[in-house]
Structure formats: structure tokens, C-alpha cells
Scaffold this motif. Structure first.
Motif, short mmCIF file in Angstrom:
data_model
loop_
_atom_site.label_atom_id
_atom_site.label_comp_id
_atom_site.label_asym_id
_atom_site.label_seq_id
_atom_site.Cartn_x
_atom_site.Cartn_y
_atom_site.Cartn_z
N LEU A 148 0.81 -1.19 0.00
CA LEU A 148 0.00 0.00 0.00
C LEU A 148 0.86 1.26 0.00
CD1 LEU A 148 -2.85 -1.02 2.46
CD2 LEU A 148 -2.93 -0.88 -0.03
N ALA A 149 2.16 1.13 0.28
CA ALA A 149 3.05 2.28 0.29
C ALA A 149 3.39 2.68 -1.13
CB ALA A 149 4.32 1.95 1.06
N ALA A 150 3.39 4.00 -1.38
CA ALA A 150 3.65 4.52 -2.72
C ALA A 150 5.15 4.71 -2.94
CB ALA A 150 2.92 5.84 -2.90
N ARG A 151 5.52 4.85 -4.21
CA ARG A 151 6.89 5.20 -4.61
C ARG A 151 6.80 6.46 -5.46
NH1 ARG A 151 10.61 1.39 -3.72
NH2 ARG A 151 12.06 2.44 -5.13
N PRO A 152 7.84 7.29 -5.44
CA PRO A 152 7.79 8.50 -6.27
C PRO A 152 7.97 8.14 -7.75
CG PRO A 152 9.93 8.30 -5.21
CD PRO A 152 9.07 7.21 -4.64
N ASP A 153 7.39 8.94 -8.61
CA ASP A 153 7.64 8.78 -10.03
C ASP A 153 9.12 9.06 -10.31
OD1 ASP A 153 5.01 8.26 -10.42
OD2 ASP A 153 4.53 10.17 -11.39
N ILE A 154 9.68 8.36 -11.28
CA ILE A 154 11.05 8.63 -11.74
C ILE A 154 10.94 9.27 -13.12
CG2 ILE A 154 13.28 7.65 -12.35
CD1 ILE A 154 12.81 5.42 -10.40
N LEU A 155 11.56 10.43 -13.28
CA LEU A 155 11.48 11.19 -14.53
C LEU A 155 12.85 11.34 -15.16
CD1 LEU A 155 9.23 14.13 -13.22
CD2 LEU A 155 8.48 11.90 -14.09
N LEU A 187 9.77 7.67 -16.44
CA LEU A 187 10.53 6.43 -16.58
C LEU A 187 9.94 5.32 -15.71
CD1 LEU A 187 14.16 7.88 -16.43
CD2 LEU A 187 12.87 7.25 -18.46
N ALA A 188 9.31 5.70 -14.59
CA ALA A 188 8.69 4.71 -13.70
C ALA A 188 7.59 5.39 -12.91
CB ALA A 188 9.72 4.11 -12.75
N THR A 189 6.48 4.68 -12.69
CA THR A 189 5.37 5.25 -11.95
C THR A 189 4.57 4.13 -11.28
OG1 THR A 189 3.48 6.78 -12.09
CG2 THR A 189 3.73 5.18 -13.88
N ASP A 190 3.74 4.50 -10.30
CA ASP A 190 2.88 3.53 -9.61
C ASP A 190 1.55 3.42 -10.34
OD1 ASP A 190 4.63 2.85 -7.64
OD2 ASP A 190 3.72 4.07 -6.08
N SER A 208 1.47 -1.23 -7.93
CA SER A 208 2.48 -1.94 -8.71
C SER A 208 3.29 -0.93 -9.50
CB SER A 208 1.80 -2.96 -9.63
OG SER A 208 2.77 -3.67 -10.38
N ARG A 209 4.54 -1.29 -9.81
CA ARG A 209 5.42 -0.37 -10.54
C ARG A 209 5.29 -0.61 -12.03
NH1 ARG A 209 6.97 4.43 -8.75
NH2 ARG A 209 9.20 4.87 -8.89
N PHE A 210 5.18 0.46 -12.79
CA PHE A 210 5.07 0.36 -14.24
C PHE A 210 6.15 1.21 -14.89
CE2 PHE A 210 3.18 2.01 -18.28
CZ PHE A 210 3.24 0.81 -18.98
N TYR A 211 6.80 0.63 -15.91
CA TYR A 211 7.89 1.30 -16.62
C TYR A 211 7.46 1.51 -18.08
CZ TYR A 211 10.30 -0.36 -12.48
OH TYR A 211 10.66 -0.61 -11.18
#
Length: 604
Positions: free
Chosen positions: A105-112, A119-122, A197-200
């Protein structure tokens, strides 16, 4: 349960004070009234005896009620204790559920990228779970689920469905279609949990840089792992890793250049029938990594093969003998020592013999060569004479000064440590002068080369945006500015008339050095198995970017007999620069192409 217990105690006390009848016990009567009614006379003595008897009876009733209350509480807590023991026995699945719930349930920051491209997002996904205690027929349940999820591990899934546990995961990260199809089955005892989930979006385009996460959305490689180490893990533990609390994480990567680079590497592996290839574009003035790729790679959206050994990030996590690209540093060392200049001469008429080892030139001139000619003709003999004049200690000190012998410090976790002889002897120093006997990472080689062309400043590499002022604050002056001027001249000359001609791109004034290293096979150097590289910079009048390409075990191109670096690694550099220079902000200057060459040497 504590609230329920207190509620029970309040009810019990009220019942006791009201003297309500107790189940299984006769009701109370007024004995004095009964005796009076029967004509029995009462007296003070009789009253006293009657009062004592009544008090004894009331005392017995109170003790009975207390014993019953204690018995009830003991029974309730025995049931609680039994359930705790039961859940403890089933701890594996339930703990997995609780841990998974807390982390996913914990989020991750977007990678730009540097331009704001994602480049990566939840994203939200559904995960399938089961409650085995509610499943009457595990066999039927498994057969139905397999119609939608054919890749299920039958043995382990069946074992979980038969476990009788309260909760087990079946499969994480379902697609919306899979979720819909499973819901249509109407299978009892299963459910869905919404997870992050992480999406690239770019798939494998920048996989070795961005990295990936595990099933619980925790970074395990690349910049994803670095982000966790910078405090995200602590936020997750504290339950503060929410989307509103996390700023996007911006990298120095340019996704456009990254795409071009990877595309060229894939083409090169196919064209030259190589086992692998890699490249990096580095800002020589700030140390920013603008693009870096290594193929074969993997798709972080489906990283089933990410741990296979051929998927290694060869640019930072692999060490190699870099061949004649190392002659760049041998030449720079000779110039920086003050003992030599471009016109200094070295005897290359005969091979160098040390013990049982003989060192020859690939295309020997069998004559004295100037220092510039030693570089242009890539003379092993001349390079050996250069380091012999400097000495073993001076040679090692210089390589350490430019960062080729220490583990590179950067944000990317996957960084290998260079390999050097435990004890440097003369033979080691001479062979290292032309790129054999020492292994370092390609990225490290590019970083050291930036110091050769940017005025002599060694700048630690970074995958994060960095300003020029920030770069100057961490830079170390390792070469004289005059040495850097001379190296820029030699790089440009080599691309005009030397082995780097195929790296030339009209209008961009490319300079560089080839490197063809024989690989060690069964303990011996093989003449037919090579690791090739081309180390370049542009534009050479004021270099902004360093470009390094590598190709592992290339075969001769169709119609050609050789597979040296000038025939494969150099064209790879040209293609990358030709396609990406405009994105890098470098404009072509065709007037420079018509400028006279300052020196001319015969070409083999």
C-alpha cells in the motif's frame, strides 16, 4: 475483546446487586412470615438464629456467583489463548498477508528523465488471494483458476489451497482482463486485493539505470534501490510513503538519447553477431550520465530473466581489459610528466622482450616514432617505452589519480571494483600500458577520459541533474590544462587520419581512440575472440560529451575479413552521435571540417 469483557463485567455486577434468581437454585422465601402463618411463636433467640442462618446462606450464594464469574472469565481467555496459538501455527500465510498489506500500500515517487518524461510510476493492480478454510473443493478451485491463469504452479498452489489457512496469495499483479475472467468464474473462497504496482512505460529502454522493484514494491536494483536508500524505506516503515508526500525523482538521463543508444546497440549485436554490446554518453563538463545502455537487457515490467548472467549491466558492473583505449592514459601520463611532448621520439624498430614474453606491434612500422605517431599507429612498443621512462610507481600513481584503479562512487548500486596485479612488476606495467593486465569498467574509462578533454578535471559521475557550479565543487584537477589540449589534438587527428576514421560525423568534429583487446580463453589470449571499444569525444574544439561504445566478441561483417574496433565499435559511435547530437544541443559546424589538418602522418 477488552470492550466486550468490560461490558460482561458490568452486566454481572448488576445481576448480583438485584439478587436475581440463579438458574438451578430455589427462590428465596420470608421464613418468619411463614412460621407466623403456621402459628409458630417467634422470640428474640429464634430471630437471632434465623438471621445467622440467612447470612450463611447469602455468603454461600456470593461465593458461588464469584466462582461462576471467574470460571466464565477463565473460559473466555482460554478460548482467546487457543485462537492465538492456532494463528501462530498458521503464521506463514497470515504474516505474509500483513507484511504484504503494509508494504504494497506504500507509494513510490515517479522517476522522470531530465525533460520530465516518466521512466517509472505507480499503478493500481489487483492481486488474487484465497481463504482455504472457505474452500470446499481445492481440486475444482485450482482447475477453474488455471483456465484463466495457465502459468500457475499447480503443486504449490494446490498445497496452499489445502492448507486450511485463513489467507494465502494465489497470484499478484493481475491484468484487468484476468480479474474480470476470474470474477466470472464465481469461485467461492477467493478474492481480490488492490495493490500498488510499478510500471515502466519505456520497458527495457533504460532498465539497467532505472532498475526494478520486487513483488512488494521495494527497490532491489538500479536507481529504484538508490531511492529506497535515501529515506523512502524509512517513510514506508513509518507509514508516511503516500503519493501526496512524495516528489518526483528526476534523473540526468535524456530518454530520447537513451532510446537511440539502445536501438544502435541492438542493431550492432545483430549486425556483428556479437554476444553483447554497451555504450554511454557522458557530459564531460558536469559528469552527468545522459544515456547508458547494455544489451542483452531485460524488461522491468516482466523481469523473469533479469538475473541471467548475460543480462549484466556491462557498463558499470562488468570489468574488462579495455585494450588500446588505455593508451589514451599512457600518452596523457607521458605528456603530463613534463618529460615528453608531441615530437618526442621512441625506438619502435624492434619488439620488447621481457623474460619469455615478447611485445610486438599489430602493424609495426619498424622505425622510430614520435609520441603523436605512437598514439595514431597505436604502437604497443612505443607505449611500453613511455611507461618504462615514467617507472612502475609513477605509472600506477597516474592511473589511480585518474580513477581507474578504485571502485567508482556514484548513485547506481551496481558498480564493480577494478582489477589490477597484486604486485606491479615491469612486465605488468608494460602490458597495462596498452590495455592488457588490468581490468576496469567501461563507465569508469569514460569518466577518466572526460578529464583528458575537459581541461584536466576528474568529475565523479552522477545519474542526477548537476549544475556546472555543483560540478566544479566536486571536481579534482588531475592533469595540466596543456596536457588536455594535446590530448584533444591527438583524438581529433586519430579520427581524421588514424584508426578512428569510421567514427567521424560531418559537422561534429569527433575525436577518439580505438581499442581491440584479445580475450582470455582457457588461460590464454585468443587472437580470434575480441572485446572491442571506441572512446570518443565531441565537438573536439570544446568537448561537451564523451561517448564510449563496447562490443563483446564481434564477428567480421559480411564481406570483410576482420572485426577490429575500427570496423564495428567506431561506426557505433558515429551512428549514436549522428542521431542524437541535435537532442544534446550540439549544432553542426561544417566550416570546421574544411580547416587544414595541423599534422599529417602516413596511414596504414
Amino acid at each position: 475483546m477488552s470492550g466486550k469483557s468490560s461490558w460482561f463485567r458490568r452486566k454481572n455486577k448488576k445481576s448480583s446487586s438485584d439478587d436475581a434468581p440463579v438458574l438451578g437454585q430455589a427462590p428465596e422465601f420470608d421464613s418468619a412470615a411463614l412460621e407466623s402463618e403456621r402459628g409458630i411463636a417467634t422470640s428474640p433467640l429464634n430471630d437471632s438464629v434465623a438471621f445467622a442462618g440467612n447470612r450463611k446462606k447469602h455468603g454461600n450464594r456470593a461465593r458461588n456467583r464469584l466462582i461462576m464469574a471467574i470460571s466464565c472469565f477463565v473460559g473466555i481467555y482460554a478460548v482467546i489463548g487457543g485462537r492465538l496459538v492456532y494463528y501462530g501455527m498458521q503464521g506463514g500465510d497470515n504474516e505474509g498477508y500483513r507484511a504484504g498489506a503494509a508494504s504494497t500500500l506504500a507509494a513510490r515517487p515517479d522517476i522522470l528523465d531530465r525533460n520530465g518524461e516518466v521512466l517509472a510510476t505507480d499503478i493500481k493492480t489487483a492481486s488474487l488471494y484465497a481463504e482455504p478454510k472457505k474452500i470446499a473443493d481445492p481440486d475444482e478451485t485450482l482447475e477453474l483458476l488455471a483456465t484463466v491463469l495457465p502459468n500457475l504452479d499447480w503443486e504449490s498452489t494446490y498445497r496452499r489451497l489445502k492448507s486450511g489457512a485463513g489467507f494465502v496469495w494465489i497470484q499478484r499483479g493481475l491484468t484487468p482482463r484476468q480479474q474480470s475472467q476470474i470474477m466470472a468464474l464465481g469461485v467461492p473462497g477467493i478474492g481480490f486485493r488492490t495493490e500498488k504496482s510499478r510500471f515502466y512505460p519505456g520497458g527495457p529502454t533504460a532498465s539497467h539505470i532505472v532498475g526494478l522493484v520486487n513483488i512488494d514494491n521495494q527497490g532491489i536494483a538500479g536507481m529504484e534501490k538508490y531511492i529506497d536508500s535515501q529515506g523512502l524505506s524509512d517513510l514506508r516503515m513509518a507509514g508516511l510513503a503516500q503519493p501526496d508526500n512524495l516528489e518526483p525523482f528526476r534523473l540526468s538521463i535524456d530518454l530520447r538519447v537513451q532510446h537511440i543508444m539502445r536501438d544502435e546497440l541492438v542493431r550492432a549485436v545483430e549486425k556483428y553477431r556479437a554476444i553483447a554490446a554497451g555504450a554511454v554518453v557522458l557530459n564531460a563538463k558536469t559528469g552527468e550520465v545522459v544515456a547508458m545502455a547494455s544489451v542483452p537487457d531485460f524488461d522491468p515490467n516482466n523481469p523473469y530473466n533479469a538475473l541471467e548472467k548475460d543480462r549484466l549491466n556491462r557498463m558499470s558492473a562488468g570489468t574488462y581489459e579495455m585494450g588500446s583505449t588505455i593508451k589514451s592514459f599512457t600518452t596523457a601520463m607521458a605528456l603530463d610528466s613534463g618529460k615528453f611532448n608531441l615530437e618526442s621520439k621512441f625506438d619502435a624498430t624492434r619488439p620488447i622482450t621481457i623474460g619469455r614474453q615478447t611485445i610486438r606491434d599489430f602493424h609495426g612500422k619498424a622505425r622510430w616514432l614520435t609520441l603523436a605517431e605512437v598514439f595514431i599507429y597505436s604502437s604497443n612498443i612505443g607505449s611500453g617505452k613511455e611507461v618504462d621512462a615514467i617507472g612502475i610507481e609513477g605509472h600506477r600513481e597516474f592511473l589511480k589519480r585518474v580513477g581507474l584503479l578504485d571502485r567508482m562512487q556514484t548513485e547506481l548500486p551496481e558498480v564493480a571494483r577494478p582489477v589490477e596485479p597484486r604486485v606491479w612488476k615491469k612486465v605488468h606495467s608494460i602490458t597495462i600500458s596498452y590495455g592488457h593486465g588490468m581490468m576496469t569498467t567501461p563507465l569508469q574509462t569514460a569518466v577518466a577520459a572526460a578529464a583528458l578533454v575537459n581541461g584536466g578535471k576528474l568529475i565523479p559521475p552522477t545519474f542526477l541533474p548537476r549544475t556546472q557550479d555543483e560540478a566544479n565543487a566536486v571536481a579534482t584537477q588531475v592533469l595540466k590544462p596543456k596536457t588536455s589540449d594535446d590530448m584533444r589534438y591527438l583524438y581529433r587527428l586519430n579520427s581524421e587520419i588514424g584508426s578512428g576514421r569510421r567514427a567521424e560525423v560531418k559537422g561534429y568534429r569527433v575525436g577518439g581512440k580505438t581499442g581491440t583487446a584479445e580475450k582470455v580463453i582457457n588461460g590464454r589470449y585468443s587472437k580470434d575472440v575480441r572485446f572491442n571499444a571506441f572512446l570518443a569525444a565531441f565537438p573536439m574544439d570544446d568537448p561537451t560529451y564523451v561517448v564510449l561504445t563496447i562490443i563483446d566478441e564481434p564477428k567480421p561483417e559480411e564481406g570483410k575479413l576482420s572485426a577490429t574496433a575500427g570496423l564495428n565499435a567506431a561506426p557505433m559511435v558515429a551512428n549514436i552521435i549522428r542521431r542524437s547530437a541535435s537532442f544534446l544541443g550540439v549544432s553542426p559546424d561544417f566550416a570546421q571540417d574544411n580547416a587544414p589538418i595541423l599534422a599529417a602522418y602516413e596511414n596504414d
